[in-house]
Write a protein that holds these residues in place. Structure first.
Motif, PDB file in Angstrom:
ATOM      1  N   UNK A   9       0.822  -1.222   0.000  1.00  0.00           N
ATOM      2  CA  UNK A   9       0.000   0.000   0.000  1.00  0.00           C
ATOM      3  C   UNK A   9       0.853   1.268   0.000  1.00  0.00           C
ATOM      4  N   UNK A  10       1.773   1.326  -0.959  1.00  0.00           N
ATOM      5  CA  UNK A  10       2.643   2.503  -1.077  1.00  0.00           C
ATOM      6  C   UNK A  10       2.150   3.391  -2.212  1.00  0.00           C
ATOM      7  N   UNK A  11       2.531   4.663  -2.162  1.00  0.00           N
ATOM      8  CA  UNK A  11       2.237   5.579  -3.272  1.00  0.00           C
ATOM      9  C   UNK A  11       3.309   5.332  -4.334  1.00  0.00           C
ATOM     10  N   UNK A  12       2.963   4.550  -5.325  1.00  0.00           N
ATOM     11  CA  UNK A  12       3.934   3.982  -6.259  1.00  0.00           C
ATOM     12  C   UNK A  12       4.727   5.027  -7.043  1.00  0.00           C
ATOM     13  N   UNK A  13       4.108   6.175  -7.328  1.00  0.00           N
ATOM     14  CA  UNK A  13       4.791   7.180  -8.155  1.00  0.00           C
ATOM     15  C   UNK A  13       5.807   7.990  -7.359  1.00  0.00           C
ATOM     16  N   UNK A  14       5.800   7.847  -6.049  1.00  0.00           N
ATOM     17  CA  UNK A  14       6.640   8.685  -5.190  1.00  0.00           C
ATOM     18  C   UNK A  14       7.861   7.907  -4.687  1.00  0.00           C
ATOM     19  N   UNK A  15       8.846   8.662  -4.234  1.00  0.00           N
ATOM     20  CA  UNK A  15      10.067   8.034  -3.718  1.00  0.00           C
ATOM     21  C   UNK A  15       9.798   7.429  -2.341  1.00  0.00           C
TER      22      UNK A  15
END
Lengths: 195, 249
Positions: A75-81
């Motif tokens: 559940x990570x924000x895929x586009x972000x570092x």
């Protein structure tokens, strides 16, 4: 920080009883591992503690307002570092440099500028763990947090969680009794209803 | 040159040959100008003294209408995605705009507005429902697990919009912009033709029809296609660039 006390928790999905009269105490600042066969309600129990599910009956006390959760999925924000993902929840008290130190501690120091969609499964898992650890919460819930990690990383991540969670209550769902031993906590075994 | 591009180039050349053949069979340039004649006209049209002002006049208004639709579409889809009541309140307007023939709006505009404002309004009307519906659909198809994560970690407001919602909406928004820019050009120029708006591309098309200048008509049509496609590619590229820059901070 208070002990977390569950009393008479019951939960059923579509008529299938998953948790029946579960009463448990999680002492404040201690680690507990929950073991049990698939389908015995381990994840449901964590979700009820986190307030993501409501129990059909029963009550809870002592659950803090701020909770960290390592879900089964990253559940990570895929586009972000990785840094952005952690800073999203870490609060202003934790500087960017401190977040970088956390990521470096579990071997992600070389990949700080990449979006996490370019990460391997194991790397994403570690970002999700750092995110939960860096969130200023009194309760850390871990749902099979070591899934997809090799043996060496597994040990490093357990050590990382232990090191940074001394002052908080940790509840970890796992299949491995050794995890409980390494986390330095007690073990609770759930049984499958009718199993 | 890869195989696919080679095939497409072949198809275009074949279409041009077919056009040339039909034009030769018809034998009247005023009914169907040949590709060569159109090419010849294109080579002189851009040197005319009012060419740039005509292009800028139409482009400014059509793109202005699109930009208003872009802002309004996003601005209204956000609360509509959050609150079902807002979505229901907006529903009759969106359905009306979508289903009323554009010609009816053009006639209404001729009654309500000055001629120069009409292009902006028509471009807005045609682009708005596309942007609004796509952004709303994007918001409504958000990953529930990510929303749950945001709820647990108390990620709210602008941070939720930027980190959780925008990445989910971006593919919907860029494809909506691609479609909406093309539609805004088609409707905007149609409005200019019907309103015979002075100094616009629509007026050039209208004049071409009145004076049977088929080569002019086709040349201006090609210019419209070029402006529409270039504008669409540039805008979508800019949008993606701004998004990438924002997320790589």
């Amino acid at each position: 920080m208070k002990d977390i006390v569950l009393s008479g928790i019951c939960k059923a999905f579509d008529g299938r009883q998953v948790l029946k009269d579960v009463s448990l105490r999680f002492p404040a600042g201690s680690a507990t591992c929950i073991l049990g066969p698939s389908g015995c309600g381990k994840t449901t129990l964590l979700r009820i503690i986190a307030g993501l599910e409501s129990p059909d009956t029963g009550s809870m006390e002592g659950v803090p307002d701020q909770i960290s959760f390592v879900f089964q999925e990253d559940r990570l924000c895929e586009a972000f570092t990785a840094v952005s993902n952690v800073r999203l929840v870490s609060g202003k008290e934790l500087s960017r440099e401190t977040v970088i130190d956390h990521l470096s501690e579990i071997g992600l120091g070389e990949d700080l500028d990449k979006p996490v969609r370019d990460f391997s499964g194991g790397m994403k898992r570690r970002v999700a763990i750092v995110r939960a650890v860096c969130h200023p919460a009194g309760l850390l819930l871990l749902d099979e947090p070591f899934k997809g990690l090799d043996e060496k990383l597994h040990g490093e991540v357990i050590e990382y969680i232990r090191e940074h969670s001394r002052e908080r209550t940790v509840i970890c769902v796992t299949h491995e009794p050794e995890d409980a031993e390494k986390l330095g906590g007690r073990i609770i075994e759930l049984e499958k209803i009718g199993g | 040159m890869n195989n696919q591009l080679l095939k497409k180039t072949g198809a275009v050349l074949l279409a041009l040959a077919l056009w040339q053949a039909v034009s030769m069979i018809v034998g009247m340039e005023m009914l169907l100008a040949s590709p060569l004649k159109v090419l010849e006209r294109l080579s002189t049209i851009w040197r005319e003294k009012d060419f740039l002002s005509t292009v800028l006049f139409s482009m400014g208004r059509i793109f202005g209408g699109f930009l208003l639709a872009f802002l309004a579409g996003i601005g209204l889809a956000l609360p509509a995605g959050r609150f079902r009541t807002v979505e229901i309140l907006l529903w009759p307007y969106v359905v009306t705009i979508k289903s009323v023939p554009i010609a009816s709006f053009i006639i209404l505009c001729l009654i309500w507005f000055s001629y120069t404002q009409m292009t902006v309004f028509i471009a807005f009307l045609i682009a708005f429902p596309v942007i609004y519906s796509n952004v709303l659909h994007g918001l409504q198809s958000m990953d529930p697990q990510m929303l749950e994560m945001a709820r647990l970690y108390k990620v709210r407001g602008i941070r939720k919009l930027f980190y959780i919602q925008l990445p989910g909406v971006m593919p919907f928004l860029t494809s909506a912009c691609s479609v909406a820019i093309g539609m805004a050009w088609k409707a905007g120029v149609a409005a200019e033709v019907i309103g015979v708006i002075n100094g616009s591309i629509g007026q050039k098309l209208y004049d071409a029809k009145i004076y049977f200048q088929n080569a002019d008509l086709l040349s201006w049509t090609l210019i419209i296609i070029l402006l529409s496609v270039t504008g669409e590619k540039l805008f979508v590229r800019l949008l993606r660039h701004l998004y990438r820059k924002a997320v790589s901070r």
